[in-house]
Write a protein that holds these residues in place. Structure first.
Motif, PDB file in Angstrom:
ATOM      1  N   TYR A  68      48.083  23.947  76.281  1.00  0.00           N
ATOM      2  CA  TYR A  68      49.435  23.386  76.239  1.00  0.00           C
ATOM      3  C   TYR A  68      49.826  22.657  77.518  1.00  0.00           C
ATOM      4  CZ  TYR A  68      50.560  25.421  71.726  1.00  0.00           C
ATOM      5  OH  TYR A  68      50.589  25.712  70.389  1.00  0.00           O
ATOM      6  N   ALA A  69      49.329  23.104  78.667  1.00  0.00           N
ATOM      7  CA  ALA A  69      49.694  22.450  79.929  1.00  0.00           C
ATOM      8  C   ALA A  69      49.282  20.984  79.932  1.00  0.00           C
ATOM      9  CB  ALA A  69      49.044  23.177  81.106  1.00  0.00           C
ATOM     10  N   ARG A  70      48.171  20.663  79.271  1.00  0.00           N
ATOM     11  CA  ARG A  70      47.710  19.280  79.203  1.00  0.00           C
ATOM     12  C   ARG A  70      48.242  18.561  77.967  1.00  0.00           C
ATOM     13  NH1 ARG A  70      42.719  21.837  80.313  1.00  0.00           N
ATOM     14  NH2 ARG A  70      41.876  21.205  78.296  1.00  0.00           N
ATOM     15  N   ILE A  71      48.450  19.300  76.885  1.00  0.00           N
ATOM     16  CA  ILE A  71      48.833  18.676  75.624  1.00  0.00           C
ATOM     17  C   ILE A  71      50.322  18.352  75.546  1.00  0.00           C
ATOM     18  CG2 ILE A  71      49.249  19.289  73.190  1.00  0.00           C
ATOM     19  CD1 ILE A  71      46.445  20.264  73.013  1.00  0.00           C
ATOM     20  N   GLU A  72      51.181  19.253  76.030  1.00  0.00           N
ATOM     21  CA  GLU A  72      52.608  19.072  75.771  1.00  0.00           C
ATOM     22  C   GLU A  72      53.238  17.856  76.452  1.00  0.00           C
ATOM     23  OE1 GLU A  72      54.763  22.824  75.881  1.00  0.00           O
ATOM     24  OE2 GLU A  72      54.406  22.914  73.716  1.00  0.00           O
TER      25      GLU A  72
END
Length: 199
Positions: free
Chosen positions: A90-94
């Motif tokens: 999530y840290a990279r995707i959001e």
């Protein structure tokens, strides 16, 4: 759906992907289904904002990000029986997802506003504007999918193909996205262009 169909057709022509496709195709299908659900939420939220007389803002994107996580959880439950493990980074995707949501909200709001006033989609945006919006959203989706692919841990024979398959998938998606954005914008705005030529 057309994006998924074209991408899968091209993947079948690539040797690394042709070997891996039987294992990853169910995941791709589930992924498309969950993204359709997310897009529907974006359009619904844009309609709610229009009804309230206020353009979408940061709080709307926040709400949709939270709802997207719920859809992801359901997706992971369905993927549990497949020959891979998926850890969503999530840290990279959001950040990518948020930009896509914001663009989707803006585009849906503009289109719905034009329809409410009796206009058509091609009255809300020019062909180049629409193509750029679609291209940007699809490009963000491709980036998000690539990041998602980095969180996949495959089991069995597919594990040896994972890196090559992920690269081929990303490249194929980007190529299809650019072509589809161009075709969709030209098709949607075609009558207006034709009318200008006849004027």
């Amino acid at each position: 759906m057309e994006f998924s169909r074209r991408t899968t057709a091209r993947l079948r022509a690539s040797l690394p992907l042709r070997l891996a496709l039987p294992a990853i195709e169910p995941v791709l299908a589930e992924n498309v289904a969950k993204e359709v659900r997310k897009d529907a939420l974006v359009v619904r939220r844009a309609a709610q904002c229009l009804a309230a007389g206020s353009p979408p803002g940061a709080q709307d994107a926040d709400r949709l990000l939270a709802e997207a996580r719920d859809i992801d959880r359901q997706f992971l439950e369905h993927a549990s029986g497949l020959p891979l493990h998926l850890d969503i980074p999530y840290a990279r995707i959001e950040p990518l997802r948020r930009r896509r949501i914001e663009r989707g909200l803006d585009l849906a709001y503009r289109i719905l506003a034009a329809w409410r006033s009796g206009g058509r989609l091609r009255d809300a945006l020019s062909a180049p504007e629409l193509e750029e919006s679609l291209r940007a959203m699809l490009a963000l989706y491709c980036e998000e999918t690539a990041e998602l692919g980095r969180g996949v841990q495959a089991r069995g024979p597919i594990s040896a193909l994972r890196e090559r398959a992920a690269g081929a998938l990303r490249d194929t998606m980007v190529e299809v996205a650019q072509q589809l954005a161009h075709e969709a914008a030209r098709w949607i705005c075609r009558p207006r262009i034709a009318a200008q030529k006849n004027a």
